[in-house]
Scaffold this active site. Structure first.
Site, mmCIF file in Angstrom:
data_model
loop_
_atom_site.group_PDB
_atom_site.id
_atom_site.type_symbol
_atom_site.label_atom_id
_atom_site.label_comp_id
_atom_site.label_asym_id
_atom_site.label_seq_id
_atom_site.Cartn_x
_atom_site.Cartn_y
_atom_site.Cartn_z
ATOM 1 N NE ARG A 1 -1.238 -1.507 3.790
ATOM 2 C CZ ARG A 1 -1.060 -1.691 4.856
ATOM 3 N NH1 ARG A 1 -2.249 -1.348 5.733
ATOM 4 N NH2 ARG A 1 -0.087 -1.890 5.495
ATOM 5 C CE LYS B 1 -1.822 -6.022 -7.746
ATOM 6 N NZ LYS B 1 -1.106 -5.386 -6.822
ATOM 7 C CG LEU C 1 -15.349 -3.632 7.313
ATOM 8 C CD1 LEU C 1 -15.971 -4.592 8.303
ATOM 9 C CD2 LEU C 1 -16.197 -3.752 6.300
ATOM 10 C CB CYS D 1 -4.229 -0.783 -6.874
ATOM 11 S SG CYS D 1 -2.630 -0.938 -7.268
#
Ligand code: UDX
Length: 454
Positions: A159, A227, A273, A283
């Site tokens: 990330r 992925k 969440l 992405c």
């Protein structure tokens, strides 16, 4: 091992810095001479926490080059980490991947190398890349390439904003390959990470719960699909909580409480969440679109993934709709956006919700002011068509504003002096686009607090 990495974007550069820091000899290659010059100078072309620091420590094992002739000969592992941006029709643009594969074949001299796809590529690209490399090698060297290369897929899950942490302490390493030889080579390459036997950098301590990292070895197509399936699942998890959030607003529920109550079920999990404006970045949008378009080639529909995209787009529109219903007239209003990057701790603006929201507000005749602690310069460079006022200080965004929208939850905004901000605003309307601020405190300061999901 000798490693070459083609492409110095978030993935390539992070991988190169981490592998060289772990002791491999790495050459990072980019065709953009400006980027390479910066890197040779010890500066990073992207903002990523600790990247410059780790790069400095890794420097003896790390070199940067624009030359394939310098990077490729002698490499044991060659990563392709070039951009695969979405094309307007959906499938990713594979131009850079194709030219990297050909250049590898042309410049490889002798020995054996594993060519690793790290870019997110359409399912089936592994074989295609393999044939491009081999063909280019055979044309350049006039001999068969069968014993010189194998191709592997090693999808990336890092990330932005925590890229180094995610690379050094991943949840898993996935290697897709159809030969044992390439699997063994990549196993050796990743051994320090798999075994977690390196002494961590002082600024990136190993989390207590990280011991050995699982290796998932799969065939090429499965690794490629892992992925997409993982990214689409995370994207739809966010869209799911946002869809429930929409209903929560109507029935008078609070989505943060709902998410916690749901997420503590170990089968669901609390992460991803966080309701709000929804996902952006390089992405999720691209991968969900590519998944749907790959499936279409096989006449397979993906209604769940498509719905996740629709819900995500709707969140951005709902910010503007809610402002409209609060202010009644948007034309002539001044709206301040706090945060431009698609998430905190990055300067990446790809698919950033702030851009859509700003465009929408400008189209409706608003005067839009923006601030971002890191991405403001990039925003100025990349969005010359967007008529907004860039503010170097968040307080200036509040000046005369009819409403403020927190778009990116930078720490700086969480800690801002909201009383001082209120004093500068024309009307105290605060839209907490990420559900991270303290509603009670803000209401005590006289704010009208708006959010998505509460
Ligand atoms: C993602 C994947 O997490 C990573 O594994 C993959 O390799 C690349 O894509 P990244 O895009 O860097 O990483 O950021 P991520 O932290 O996943 O956040 C993506 C977007 O979702 C951000 O815009 C973020 O604000 C949003 N988000 C995330 C939510 O809206 N709610 C959440 O609960 C989590």
């Amino acid at each position: 091992m000798n490693v070459a990495i083609i492409g110095t974007g978030y993935v390539g550069l992070t991988t190169g810095v981490c592998l060289s820091w772990l002791g491999h000899k790495v050459t990072c290659l980019d065709t953009d001479a400006g980027k390479i010059e910066m890197l040779q100078d010890g500066r990073a072309p992207i903002y990523e926490p600790f990247l410059v620091e780790l790069m400095a420590e890794a420097r003896p094992n790390l070199r940067f080059s624009t030359s394939y002739a310098e990077a490729i000969p002698g490499a044991d592992v060659i990563f392709i980490a070039v951009g695969t941006p979405p094309s307007p029709q959906g499938p990713p643009d594979l131009r850079y991947l194709c030219s990297a594969a050909k250049a590898i074949g042309e410049h490889f001299d002798s020995g054996y190398a594993v060519v690793v796809n790290k870019s997110t590529v359409p399912i089936g690209s592994g074989n295609w890349v393999g044939s491009l490399v081999r063909e280019a090698y055979e044309n350049a060297h006039h001999r068969k390439a069968s014993d010189n290369f194998s191709v592997a897929s090693n999808p990336e899950f890092l990330r932005e904003g925590t890229a180094l942490h995610d690379t050094l302490y991943p949840d898993r390493v996935v290697i897709g390959s159809d030969t044992n030889r390439s699997l063994e080579i990549l196993y050796t390459l990743y051994r320090p990470i798999l075994d977690q036997d390196f002494a961590p950098p002082t600024f990136l301590p190993r989390p207590e719960d990280v011991a050995a990292v699982p290796l998932v070895s799969a065939d090429l197509a499965s690794a490629e699909l892992i992925k997409y399936a993982a990214n689409a699942f995370l994207a739809l998890k966010i869209s799911y909580i946002n869809e429930i959030g929409h209903l929560a607003e109507k029935v008078g529920a609070d989505i943060a409480q709902v998410a916690r109550g749901m997420g503590l079920d170990a089968r669901i999990g609390t992460r991803f969440l966080q309701a709000g404006i929804g996902w952006g970045g390089s992405c999720f949008g691209k991968d969900t679109l590519a998944l749907v378009s790959t499936a279409a080639e096989y006449a397979v529909e993906m209604p769940i993934v498509e719905a996740a995209r629709v819900v995500n787009k709707r969140q951005r529109d709902r910010v503007v709709e809610k402002l409209l219903s609060e202010l009644k007239i948007l034309k002539g209003r001044t709206i301040g956006l706090l945060g431009l990057a698609f998430k905190p701790n990055t300067d990446d603006l790809r698919e950033a919700p702030a851009l859509d929201i700003a465009h929408n507000l400008v189209q409706r005749g608003c005067r839009v002011k923006v601030h971002d602690p890191v991405a403001l310069d990039r925003f100025r460079r990349e969005n010359t068509d967007l008529d907004v006022v860039c503010c170097a200080d968040p307080g200036d965004v509040a000046e005369d504003a009819d409403a403020l929208v927190l778009v990116t939850e930078w720490q700086e905004y969480r800690e801002i002096d909201w009383a001082a901000m209120a004093g500068r605003m024309r009307s105290r309307i605060l839209f907490d686009g990420r559900n991270v601020l303290d509603r009670t405190k803000l209401e005590q300061l006289g704010y009208r607090y708006l959010a998505l999901g509460a």
